[in-house]
Design an enzyme around this catalytic site. Structure first.
Site, PDB file in Angstrom:
ATOM      1  N   GLY A 180      20.867  35.579  17.927  1.00  0.00           N
ATOM      2  CA  GLY A 180      21.481  34.469  17.205  1.00  0.00           C
ATOM      3  C   GLY A 180      20.534  33.966  16.134  1.00  0.00           C
ATOM      4  N   GLN A 183      16.831  27.893  10.371  1.00  0.00           N
ATOM      5  CA  GLN A 183      15.725  28.843  10.547  1.00  0.00           C
ATOM      6  C   GLN A 183      15.410  29.647   9.289  1.00  0.00           C
ATOM      7  OE1 GLN A 183      17.576  30.335  14.412  1.00  0.00           O
ATOM      8  NE2 GLN A 183      15.407  30.530  14.869  1.00  0.00           N
ATOM      9  N   CYS A 211      12.720  32.252  20.895  1.00  0.00           N
ATOM     10  CA  CYS A 211      13.254  31.790  19.621  1.00  0.00           C
ATOM     11  C   CYS A 211      12.509  32.485  18.493  1.00  0.00           C
ATOM     12  CB  CYS A 211      13.111  30.272  19.498  1.00  0.00           C
ATOM     13  SG  CYS A 211      13.794  29.607  17.974  1.00  0.00           S
ATOM     14  N   GLU A 259      21.745  27.635  19.525  1.00  0.00           N
ATOM     15  CA  GLU A 259      21.974  27.616  18.069  1.00  0.00           C
ATOM     16  C   GLU A 259      22.517  26.266  17.586  1.00  0.00           C
ATOM     17  OE1 GLU A 259      20.513  29.858  16.736  1.00  0.00           O
ATOM     18  OE2 GLU A 259      20.520  31.413  18.273  1.00  0.00           O
ATOM     19  N   HIS A 280      19.724  23.917  17.194  1.00  0.00           N
ATOM     20  CA  HIS A 280      18.969  24.081  15.943  1.00  0.00           C
ATOM     21  C   HIS A 280      19.584  23.240  14.821  1.00  0.00           C
ATOM     22  CE1 HIS A 280      15.802  27.005  16.569  1.00  0.00           C
ATOM     23  NE2 HIS A 280      16.606  27.941  17.056  1.00  0.00           N
TER      24      HIS A 280
HETATM   25  O1  GNR Z   1      17.023  36.197  19.940  1.00  0.00           O
HETATM   26  C1  GNR Z   1      17.086  35.188  20.652  1.00  0.00           C
HETATM   27  N1  GNR Z   1      17.136  35.354  22.002  1.00  0.00           N
HETATM   28  C2  GNR Z   1      17.412  34.332  22.884  1.00  0.00           C
HETATM   29  C3  GNR Z   1      17.162  34.546  24.231  1.00  0.00           C
HETATM   30  C4  GNR Z   1      17.424  33.572  25.163  1.00  0.00           C
HETATM   31  C5  GNR Z   1      17.948  32.372  24.743  1.00  0.00           C
HETATM   32  C6  GNR Z   1      18.196  32.126  23.402  1.00  0.00           C
HETATM   33  C7  GNR Z   1      17.939  33.107  22.489  1.00  0.00           C
HETATM   34  S1  GNR Z   1      18.253  32.822  20.799  1.00  0.00           S
HETATM   35  C8  GNR Z   1      17.063  33.840  20.052  1.00  0.00           C
HETATM   36  C9  GNR Z   1      17.246  33.879  18.542  1.00  0.00           C
HETATM   37  C10 GNR Z   1      17.007  32.508  17.961  1.00  0.00           C
HETATM   38  O2  GNR Z   1      15.921  32.007  17.835  1.00  0.00           O
HETATM   39  N2  GNR Z   1      18.051  31.824  17.614  1.00  0.00           N
HETATM   40  O3  GNR Z   1      17.938  30.583  17.142  1.00  0.00           O
HETATM   41 NI    NI Z   2      16.106  29.798  18.019  1.00  0.00          NI
END
Ligand code: GNR
Ligand code: NI
Length: 179
Positions: free
Chosen positions: A46, A51, A92, A135, A138
């Site tokens: 995601g 970001q 993240c 997300e 964020h």
């Molecule tokens: O790639 C991502 N993996 C993830 C794993 C467990 C819980 C949330 C995430 S989101 C993250 C990508 C990201 O930072 N999205 O904002």
């Molecule tokens: Ni994230």
């Protein structure tokens, strides 16, 4: 399409609240495509617009193994949350290398718009439920370590600074070997 740089914590744009999207045009579509490319390249499941330094309420998510489930959520809102929580280790792209356990509702219902402005609703469970919450957080300026106790958050921030320091050392070593 273009891969965008992912902004790292604690940059202030990650603590800012994103603005609702009101115009559904080619610029928005281009941003969504660039965010998807950035997410797949990372790789991640995601990515929120904050970001990549854009304060618009839009996220892209694909939790499928085959990378065939790209979904764009514009102005997403969580309209229902289960009482049952799930404990999951989260990471993240803006806190690279840090993984911590976070408890969240295991089922959520999200309402959002697509890139044409059409409203849809989606029931989410498993990794999708976690990701939708990560997300949408964020977009409200919240990162996953904000869900930890003050003590655990401080430890996580210290761990992150250490990871960054080590990464910088490795880069210095690499540069040194080059000359
Ligand atoms: O790639 C991502 N993996 C993830 C794993 C467990 C819980 C949330 C995430 S989101 C993250 C990508 C990201 O930072 N999205 O904002
Ligand atoms: Ni994230």
């Amino acid at each position: 399409m273009a891969k965008l740089p992912v902004i790292q914590y604690p940059h202030p744009v990650l603590a800012a609240k994103a603005e609702p999207v009101t115009v559904f045009d080619d610029d928005l579509r281009r941003l969504a495509a660039d965010m998807a490319e950035t997410m797949y390249d990372a790789p991640g499941v995601g990515l929120a617009a904050n970001q990549v330094g854009v304060l618009k309420r839009m996220v892209v998510i694909d939790v499928t193994e085959e990378k065939t489930g790209l979904t764009v959520f514009v102005n997403p809102e969580i309209i229902e949350k289960s009482d049952t929580l799930i404990d999951h280790e989260e990471g993240c792209l803006s806190l690279k290398g840090l993984y911590e356990h976070v408890k969240r509702p295991d089922h959520v219902r999200v309402r959002a718009q697509d890139l044409d402005g059409k409203t849809f609703e989606l029931d989410c469970e498993g990794l999708l439920a976690i990701c939708v919450q990560h997300e949408t957080d964020h977009l409200d300026g919240i990162v996953f370590i904000d869900h930890l106790s003050m003590l655990k958050k401080q430890r996580a921030a210290t761990k992150l600074r250490k990871l960054r320091r080590e990464e910088k050392e490795r880069e210095k070593e690499r540069a040194h070997r080059m000359d």
